[in-house]
Design a protein around this motif. Structure first.
Motif, PDB file in Angstrom:
ATOM      1  N   ALA A  34       3.204   4.688   7.340  1.00 18.66           N
ATOM      2  CA  ALA A  34       4.613   4.331   7.414  1.00 18.66           C
ATOM      3  C   ALA A  34       4.742   4.288   8.993  1.00 18.66           C
ATOM      4  CB  ALA A  34       5.417   5.344   7.138  1.00 18.66           C
ATOM      5  N   VAL A  35       4.155   5.220   9.847  1.00 18.07           N
ATOM      6  CA  VAL A  35       4.467   5.188  11.143  1.00 18.07           C
ATOM      7  C   VAL A  35       3.493   4.105  11.922  1.00 18.07           C
ATOM      8  CG1 VAL A  35       3.650   6.369  13.288  1.00 18.07           C
ATOM      9  CG2 VAL A  35       5.027   7.539  11.703  1.00 18.07           C
ATOM     10  N   GLU A  36       2.457   3.922  11.416  1.00 20.32           N
ATOM     11  CA  GLU A  36       1.626   2.885  11.725  1.00 20.32           C
ATOM     12  C   GLU A  36       2.094   1.463  11.478  1.00 20.32           C
ATOM     13  OE1 GLU A  36      -2.922   4.353  11.028  1.00 20.32           O
ATOM     14  OE2 GLU A  36      -2.633   2.602   9.967  1.00 20.32           O
ATOM     15  N   THR A  37       2.827   1.201  10.067  1.00 21.06           N
ATOM     16  CA  THR A  37       3.345   0.072   9.953  1.00 21.06           C
ATOM     17  C   THR A  37       4.383  -0.383  10.953  1.00 21.06           C
ATOM     18  OG1 THR A  37       2.787   0.603   7.598  1.00 21.06           O
ATOM     19  CG2 THR A  37       4.521  -1.290   7.976  1.00 21.06           C
ATOM     20  N   ALA A  50      -0.680  11.068   4.538  1.00 19.61           N
ATOM     21  CA  ALA A  50      -1.180   9.774   4.526  1.00 19.61           C
ATOM     22  C   ALA A  50      -0.201   8.759   4.563  1.00 19.61           C
ATOM     23  CB  ALA A  50      -2.309   9.618   3.398  1.00 19.61           C
ATOM     24  N   ILE A  51       0.797   9.174   3.616  1.00 22.62           N
ATOM     25  CA  ILE A  51       2.042   8.013   3.585  1.00 22.62           C
ATOM     26  C   ILE A  51       2.841   8.152   4.821  1.00 22.62           C
ATOM     27  CG2 ILE A  51       4.327   7.535   2.614  1.00 22.62           C
ATOM     28  CD1 ILE A  51       3.315   8.986   0.000  1.00 22.62           C
ATOM     29  N   ALA A  84       8.230  10.590   0.501  1.00 28.78           N
ATOM     30  CA  ALA A  84       7.202  11.445   0.561  1.00 28.78           C
ATOM     31  C   ALA A  84       7.544  12.858   1.062  1.00 28.78           C
ATOM     32  CB  ALA A  84       6.129  10.626   1.822  1.00 28.78           C
ATOM     33  N   GLN A  85       8.257  12.953   1.971  1.00 28.87           N
ATOM     34  CA  GLN A  85       8.769  14.210   2.038  1.00 28.87           C
ATOM     35  C   GLN A  85       9.542  14.920   0.855  1.00 28.87           C
ATOM     36  OE1 GLN A  85       8.455  14.578   5.637  1.00 28.87           O
ATOM     37  NE2 GLN A  85       8.717  16.628   5.279  1.00 28.87           N
ATOM     38  N   GLN A 114       0.667  -1.293  -0.181  1.00 26.18           N
ATOM     39  CA  GLN A 114      -0.144  -0.023  -0.160  1.00 26.18           C
ATOM     40  C   GLN A 114       0.906   1.201   0.111  1.00 26.18           C
ATOM     41  OE1 GLN A 114      -2.943  -0.022   3.401  1.00 26.18           O
ATOM     42  NE2 GLN A 114      -3.842   1.949   2.442  1.00 26.18           N
ATOM     43  N   LEU A 115       1.937   1.219   0.743  1.00 22.39           N
ATOM     44  CA  LEU A 115       2.934   2.374   0.796  1.00 22.39           C
ATOM     45  C   LEU A 115       3.439   2.661  -0.460  1.00 22.39           C
ATOM     46  CD1 LEU A 115       4.848   1.855   4.017  1.00 22.39           C
ATOM     47  CD2 LEU A 115       3.591   3.950   3.755  1.00 22.39           C
ATOM     48  N   ARG A 116       3.753   1.712  -1.242  1.00 22.04           N
ATOM     49  CA  ARG A 116       4.234   1.771  -2.609  1.00 22.04           C
ATOM     50  C   ARG A 116       3.251   2.199  -3.472  1.00 22.04           C
ATOM     51  NH1 ARG A 116       8.839  -2.109  -5.453  1.00 22.04           N
ATOM     52  NH2 ARG A 116       8.291  -0.418  -7.225  1.00 22.04           N
ATOM     53  N   ALA A 117       1.962   1.809  -3.323  1.00 22.36           N
ATOM     54  CA  ALA A 117       0.915   2.233  -4.409  1.00 22.36           C
ATOM     55  C   ALA A 117       0.790   3.778  -4.206  1.00 22.36           C
ATOM     56  CB  ALA A 117      -0.327   1.396  -3.900  1.00 22.36           C
ATOM     57  N   MET A 118       0.780   4.345  -2.687  1.00 12.91           N
ATOM     58  CA  MET A 118       0.527   5.596  -2.509  1.00 12.91           C
ATOM     59  C   MET A 118       1.709   6.484  -3.155  1.00 12.91           C
ATOM     60  SD  MET A 118      -0.838   5.082   1.461  1.00 12.91           S
ATOM     61  CE  MET A 118      -1.056   6.538   1.947  1.00 12.91           C
ATOM     62  N   LEU A 119       2.911   6.243  -2.973  1.00 13.14           N
ATOM     63  CA  LEU A 119       3.951   6.851  -3.679  1.00 13.14           C
ATOM     64  C   LEU A 119       3.876   6.815  -5.044  1.00 13.14           C
ATOM     65  CD1 LEU A 119       7.081   5.634  -1.479  1.00 13.14           C
ATOM     66  CD2 LEU A 119       6.169   7.746  -1.536  1.00 13.14           C
ATOM     67  N   ASP A 120       3.416   5.626  -5.719  1.00 16.35           N
ATOM     68  CA  ASP A 120       3.088   5.789  -6.974  1.00 16.35           C
ATOM     69  C   ASP A 120       2.034   6.604  -7.731  1.00 16.35           C
ATOM     70  OD1 ASP A 120       5.282   3.821  -7.298  1.00 16.35           O
ATOM     71  OD2 ASP A 120       4.002   2.152  -7.766  1.00 16.35           O
ATOM     72  N   GLU A 121       1.192   6.807  -6.647  1.00 15.08           N
ATOM     73  CA  GLU A 121       0.014   7.681  -7.014  1.00 15.08           C
ATOM     74  C   GLU A 121       0.406   9.307  -6.760  1.00 15.08           C
ATOM     75  OE1 GLU A 121      -4.329   8.230  -5.178  1.00 15.08           O
ATOM     76  OE2 GLU A 121      -3.504   6.318  -5.069  1.00 15.08           O
ATOM     77  N   THR A 122       1.386   9.466  -5.920  1.00 11.42           N
ATOM     78  CA  THR A 122       1.872  10.756  -5.391  1.00 11.42           C
ATOM     79  C   THR A 122       2.870  11.416  -6.523  1.00 11.42           C
ATOM     80  OG1 THR A 122       1.616  10.118  -3.326  1.00 11.42           O
ATOM     81  CG2 THR A 122       2.639  12.341  -3.796  1.00 11.42           C
ATOM     82  N   GLY A 123       3.673  10.643  -6.925  1.00  9.05           N
ATOM     83  CA  GLY A 123       4.940  10.774  -8.101  1.00  9.05           C
ATOM     84  C   GLY A 123       4.482  11.456  -9.069  1.00  9.05           C
ATOM     85  N   PRO A 124       3.504  11.001 -10.044  1.00 12.67           N
ATOM     86  CA  PRO A 124       2.988  11.851 -11.123  1.00 12.67           C
ATOM     87  C   PRO A 124       2.182  13.023 -10.780  1.00 12.67           C
ATOM     88  CG  PRO A 124       2.432   9.116 -11.261  1.00 12.67           C
ATOM     89  CD  PRO A 124       2.920   9.534  -9.855  1.00 12.67           C
ATOM     90  N   LEU A 125       1.653  13.026  -9.872  1.00 14.07           N
ATOM     91  CA  LEU A 125       1.047  14.522  -9.444  1.00 14.07           C
ATOM     92  C   LEU A 125       1.958  15.559  -9.221  1.00 14.07           C
ATOM     93  CD1 LEU A 125      -1.454  13.480  -6.470  1.00 14.07           C
ATOM     94  CD2 LEU A 125      -2.064  13.948  -8.972  1.00 14.07           C
ATOM     95  N   VAL A 126       3.039  15.049  -8.678  1.00 16.76           N
ATOM     96  CA  VAL A 126       4.040  16.104  -8.189  1.00 16.76           C
ATOM     97  C   VAL A 126       4.842  16.582  -9.989  1.00 16.76           C
ATOM     98  CG1 VAL A 126       6.489  16.540  -7.423  1.00 16.76           C
ATOM     99  CG2 VAL A 126       4.552  15.453  -6.118  1.00 16.76           C
ATOM    100  N   ALA A 127       5.086  15.582 -10.579  1.00 14.42           N
ATOM    101  CA  ALA A 127       5.606  15.622 -12.038  1.00 14.42           C
ATOM    102  C   ALA A 127       4.881  16.348 -12.916  1.00 14.42           C
ATOM    103  CB  ALA A 127       6.193  14.212 -12.735  1.00 14.42           C
TER     104      ALA A 127
END
Lengths: 220, 220
Positions: B64-67, B59-60, B88-89, B12-25
């Motif tokens: 991450a902290v919960e994990t 959210a990430i 994420a940072q 799930q963490l990877r999926a969330m990062l994969d979703e955030t990356g393109p938004l930033v780009a």
């Protein structure tokens, strides 16, 4: 050798943050001093000390992660650990901004960086932002939420000074030319961002103490 | 309802990062587009979408902290969780830089931000930095360490362009005046910082994959 308790780790995290805060606040003071009094040697010291601040951030991050991993803290202590992580991040960015100011001085070597016309403004600007740094570090150390609220007002004053720098440069009296204006603009931005991070740092502390934001505090 | 496993959380963490990356780009691409073609409406959209990126970062961080707190992962998965936190940072800071570019366009309203003389350079600069953003996001998604190493060379090219902007402004041919120079200097800095963060982002991924740095990779 006894195993460290959650309480030990939380105490250690606070001690590490308390140690990092003053390093950052002095970095800014020295960078501002170097800028205002043309002291490239002092600026070099600020630049060369920045990796120490980065190292503190890394150490805090590591301990925070270990603490979460080993002790599985419940809600309130977990909030303290997350706050430590975030504060370490803010401090590192504040350190970077002090370094950017210092690096501008270093890059110019013996050439004067700050146009004569901009000096009175930057003296005021630097002093106020340095004071915000001290106050933010104090909030970190004492968890004083009243001081945290004050930082909001301080930031408004600083934003006004920021606008004054640009008004000066864009006005008819600016005779220092383009390179001096570009340096002043970048330097002003570093000051302004540092002040913003002071506010963010204090906000993280307030969140840890109250679970809310500064705006939610009862009026004083 | 079954309890989520460590594996579930890492996925799930990877999926969330994969979703955030393109938004930033895309935020950077749109900000650059808005700057180069004087499109304040597009710039406003970039500014107004930035809180979405911040929300992804939050959210990430939470997951991450919960994990870490719930699963107490061992060394290798722990490294993945820490990397997710750091990426994420970085993404959040990249988003901020895109927002700063866009905000400069918005602030100028219908006035043209970029001096005519600076446009050819910024077209090149923007395109290269946008490509670095895409590449960094690709590294994040695919863990391709070869692409990560390429980003170092890309960054050298971008640093050279950065210097060219300043040479142009400080040279005798600059006729666009102080305000245009100040804007160009700040915009150039936002481009340069974004490119730096692309490199850092890729570095974090390389660390997660290899436990080392790009410099320690065997020559290709």
């Amino acid at each position: 050798m006894r195993r460290e308790t959650l309480e030990d780790n939380l105490t250690q995290l606070r001690a590490m943050l308390d140690e990092t805060g003053p390093l950052v606040a002095s970095a800014f003071r020295d960078a501002s001093e170097a800028l205002l009094w043309d002291r490239p040697r002092l600026a070099e010291q600020v630049v060369s000390r920045d990796p120490v601040i980065d190292g503190h951030r890394d150490a805090i991050e590591l301990l925070a992660v270990e603490t979460m991993n080993i002790h599985q803290p419940m809600v309130t202590p977990l909030r303290s650990v997350i706050t430590a992580l975030r504060c370490a991040q803010q401090l590192e960015r504040m350190g970077d901004l002090a370094r950017h100011i210092a690096a501008t001085v270093v890059r110019n070597g013996d050439r004067v960086v700050l146009a004569e016309q901009a000096r009175p403004l930057f003296r005021d600007y630097g002093a106020r932002v340095a004071a915000m740094g001290d106050k933010a570090v104090e909030v970190l150390r004492t968890h004083n939420v009243v001081l945290a609220a004050e930082l909001r007002d301080d930031d408004d004053v600083v934003d006004a000074l920021h606008r004054q720098v640009f008004e000066l440069m864009f006005g008819p009296d600016w005779t220092a030319g383009v390179p001096a204006a570009v340096d002043a603009a970048l330097l002003a931005r570093f000051h302004e961002r540092y002040a913003d991070h002071c506010v963010h740092l204090a906000d993280h502390v307030v969140y840890a103490v109250t679970g809310g934001t500064v705006d939610e505090l009862p009026a004083l």
